[in-house]
Write a protein that holds these residues in place. Structure first.
Motif, PDB file in Angstrom:
ATOM      1  N   LEU A  22       0.585  -1.582  -0.251  1.00 49.31           N
ATOM      2  CA  LEU A  22      -0.139   0.159  -0.068  1.00 49.31           C
ATOM      3  C   LEU A  22       0.765   1.086  -0.089  1.00 49.31           C
ATOM      4  O   LEU A  22       0.478   2.711   0.288  1.00 49.31           O
ATOM      5  CB  LEU A  22      -0.626   0.122   1.086  1.00 49.31           C
ATOM      6  N   PHE A  50       0.704   1.917  -5.031  1.00 46.32           N
ATOM      7  CA  PHE A  50      -0.327   1.843  -4.131  1.00 46.32           C
ATOM      8  C   PHE A  50      -1.046   3.249  -5.269  1.00 46.32           C
ATOM      9  O   PHE A  50      -2.356   3.001  -5.242  1.00 46.32           O
ATOM     10  CB  PHE A  50      -0.521   1.382  -3.053  1.00 46.32           C
ATOM     11  N   ALA A  87      -6.295  -1.413   3.471  1.00 50.57           N
ATOM     12  CA  ALA A  87      -6.244  -0.465   1.798  1.00 50.57           C
ATOM     13  C   ALA A  87      -6.941   0.949   1.894  1.00 50.57           C
ATOM     14  O   ALA A  87      -6.736   2.404   1.468  1.00 50.57           O
ATOM     15  CB  ALA A  87      -6.502  -1.247   0.621  1.00 50.57           C
ATOM     16  N   GLU A 110      -5.540   3.802   3.291  1.00 46.80           N
ATOM     17  CA  GLU A 110      -4.853   4.338   2.904  1.00 46.80           C
ATOM     18  C   GLU A 110      -5.141   4.984   1.755  1.00 46.80           C
ATOM     19  O   GLU A 110      -5.179   6.207   0.945  1.00 46.80           O
ATOM     20  CB  GLU A 110      -3.742   3.302   2.131  1.00 46.80           C
TER      21      GLU A 110
END
Length: 161
Positions: A112, A116, A150, A153
């Motif tokens: 991440l 990402f 996720a 983030e």
């Protein structure tokens, strides 16, 4: 309800089959992505995890039932396996599908960081922030802990984009 092949799960454990169908009913009901995109995501997860047993077989069967051509399935495997500039030009997968599959790969591997972030920025060129959220939410089908990280983030990235 999306037609997902659950019979093989019943052979393993009938209660698990019920749980899987309930979870699938919820996750496949998320409005921001199509059934095809979701099926590509779960199969990408299998490929990333090198999990080619029962789940992979069931996901390939589900793709076939939902009209995903064999050539598109091969394109998915090439895209996930390659991750090179050439893979991003894979014509059988739309830019949106490639973006969602790339995000799924990141979530699957709990990667991440900066990559990402770049893939979220690419996804924003082909999908709305809400659709991207749903694509990431859908990965809860494959692992809630990874998805929570996720989503946290993702919100940070969207707040600065």
């Amino acid at each position: 309800m999306v037609d997902l092949p659950s019979g093989p799960l019943a052979a393993v454990d009938a209660e698990f089959e019920k749980m899987a169908l309930e979870t699938g009913g919820f996750t496949f009901g998320l409005p921001g992505t199509s059934v095809r995109e979701k099926l590509l995501q779960v199969t990408a997860h299998d490929i990333c995890r090198a999990s080619f047993g029962l789940p992979f077989k069931m996901h390939v069967l589900a793709m076939s039932r939902h009209g995903v051509p064999y050539a598109d399935m091969l394109a998915l495997i090439r895209f996930v396996a390659s991750r090179t500039r050439r893979a991003w030009s894979e014509e059988r997968l739309s830019p949106r599908e490639r973006a969602f599959v790339a995000l799924t790969a990141h979530v699957t591997q709990r990667a991440l960081g900066e990559s990402f972030r770049r893939h979220v920025e690419l996804a924003l060129k082909v999908a709305s922030a809400d659709d991207i959220r749903d694509a990431v939410r859908f990965t809860a089908e494959m692992g809630v802990i990874e998805t929570c990280a996720a989503l946290e983030e993702l919100e940070k990235i969207l707040a600065t984009s």
